[in-house]
Design an enzyme around this catalytic site. Sequence first.
Site, PDB file in Angstrom:
ATOM      1  N   ALA A 107       0.915  -1.145   0.013  1.00  0.00           N
ATOM      2  CA  ALA A 107      -0.116   0.089   0.020  1.00  0.00           C
ATOM      3  C   ALA A 107       0.902   1.183   0.067  1.00  0.00           C
ATOM      4  O   ALA A 107       2.118   1.022   0.145  1.00  0.00           O
ATOM      5  CB  ALA A 107      -0.850   0.028   1.125  1.00  0.00           C
ATOM      6  N   THR A 123       1.386   3.963   2.219  1.00  0.00           N
ATOM      7  CA  THR A 123       1.160   3.967   3.594  1.00  0.00           C
ATOM      8  C   THR A 123       1.724   5.422   4.431  1.00  0.00           C
ATOM      9  O   THR A 123       1.667   5.566   5.425  1.00  0.00           O
ATOM     10  CB  THR A 123       1.636   2.895   4.561  1.00  0.00           C
ATOM     11  OG1 THR A 123       3.156   2.897   4.312  1.00  0.00           O
ATOM     12  CG2 THR A 123       1.083   1.595   4.264  1.00  0.00           C
ATOM     13  N   TYR A 169      -5.408   9.243   3.074  1.00  0.00           N
ATOM     14  CA  TYR A 169      -4.918   7.617   3.306  1.00  0.00           C
ATOM     15  C   TYR A 169      -6.187   6.661   3.670  1.00  0.00           C
ATOM     16  O   TYR A 169      -6.530   5.820   3.175  1.00  0.00           O
ATOM     17  CB  TYR A 169      -3.960   7.681   4.216  1.00  0.00           C
ATOM     18  CG  TYR A 169      -3.519   6.481   4.654  1.00  0.00           C
ATOM     19  CD1 TYR A 169      -2.793   5.491   3.853  1.00  0.00           C
ATOM     20  CD2 TYR A 169      -3.755   5.794   5.966  1.00  0.00           C
ATOM     21  CE1 TYR A 169      -2.726   4.076   4.386  1.00  0.00           C
ATOM     22  CE2 TYR A 169      -3.313   4.555   6.476  1.00  0.00           C
ATOM     23  CZ  TYR A 169      -2.786   3.710   5.734  1.00  0.00           C
ATOM     24  OH  TYR A 169      -2.388   2.387   5.864  1.00  0.00           O
ATOM     25  N   LYS A 222      -7.868   3.450   1.594  1.00  0.00           N
ATOM     26  CA  LYS A 222      -7.873   2.331   2.162  1.00  0.00           C
ATOM     27  C   LYS A 222      -9.113   1.745   2.142  1.00  0.00           C
ATOM     28  O   LYS A 222      -9.632   0.595   1.934  1.00  0.00           O
ATOM     29  CB  LYS A 222      -7.078   2.324   3.483  1.00  0.00           C
ATOM     30  CG  LYS A 222      -5.480   2.637   3.251  1.00  0.00           C
ATOM     31  CD  LYS A 222      -5.142   1.292   2.604  1.00  0.00           C
ATOM     32  CE  LYS A 222      -5.002  -0.033   3.634  1.00  0.00           C
ATOM     33  NZ  LYS A 222      -4.149  -0.984   2.951  1.00  0.00           N
TER      34      LYS A 222
END
Length: 292
Positions: A63, A65, A128, A132
């Site tokens: 990902a 992150t 973020y 997600k």
Amino acid sequence: MQTKQRIVIVGAGGRLGAALAREYARDYDIAGFNHAQLDLGQPEQMRTRLGQLEFDVLINTAAQTNVDRCETEREEAFALNAEAPRVLAEICHAKAARFIHISTDYVFDGEKREPYTEEDEARPISIYGASKREGERLALEANDRALIVRVSWVFGPDRPSFVDWAIKQAREHDEVKAIADKFATPTYTLDLAQLLKPLFTNANATGLLHLANTGECSWQEYAQWALDCCRAEGLPLKASLVGATRLEDMKSFIAKRPVYSVLASEKYRGLTGVTPRPWRDAVAAYIREHVR
């Protein structure tokens, strides 16, 4: 002779992915892909490379992150954190393979003051978190047997994390400070590696699942416990106490962070009969076995 389960780990160069690849190598047939080997921003590359493989389980630990980078690079965040999981879910669906996608406590707004369950509404407050959350949604839309595992404050031996930063600060400085008003649960990669195993073949483990070590703490408490463990192991430190700062004092932060994002792991216990160990025990084990 029984053949080993074949497991693909996407993000094998990262903190969790590297731990999984190493810990599973003895019991499973592992294929690990780091960023250089598989670019999550290239859907056709993913389809081609993974389409050629035969596997039973795919675990996506990859990902974007960097929470603050996501605020300024929104397109990249959604490509890597939302679109890529959808593509991986589709590939697994076509192969009738198990898809396990690692997500985050940052899908929550942090307004709650007791551990979040899988039934709680996700209300992300950062790009973020939003990217997600969209990745979770798209993955489940593409593959209704997918398993989304939300984790928090992941630490382990393969990549430095907050706990390593705290120890480094205490070795180099007389004073260490950490945020005292933000709460979640540190989660050990080596514990996650073992805790994920029963989910590979559990047909009831689909949808959302929270998985973390038990208990909760602030960054300050986390850092203090790490220093206490170092002292117990006889490791030399300049600082022995961790002072307090506030989340609002962190002027370098671009993205908003949830103040409280403790994850409840009761659903996991119900599925497996296993209770993750307390975060303090996990941190102590990490320091005892991996910090020199």
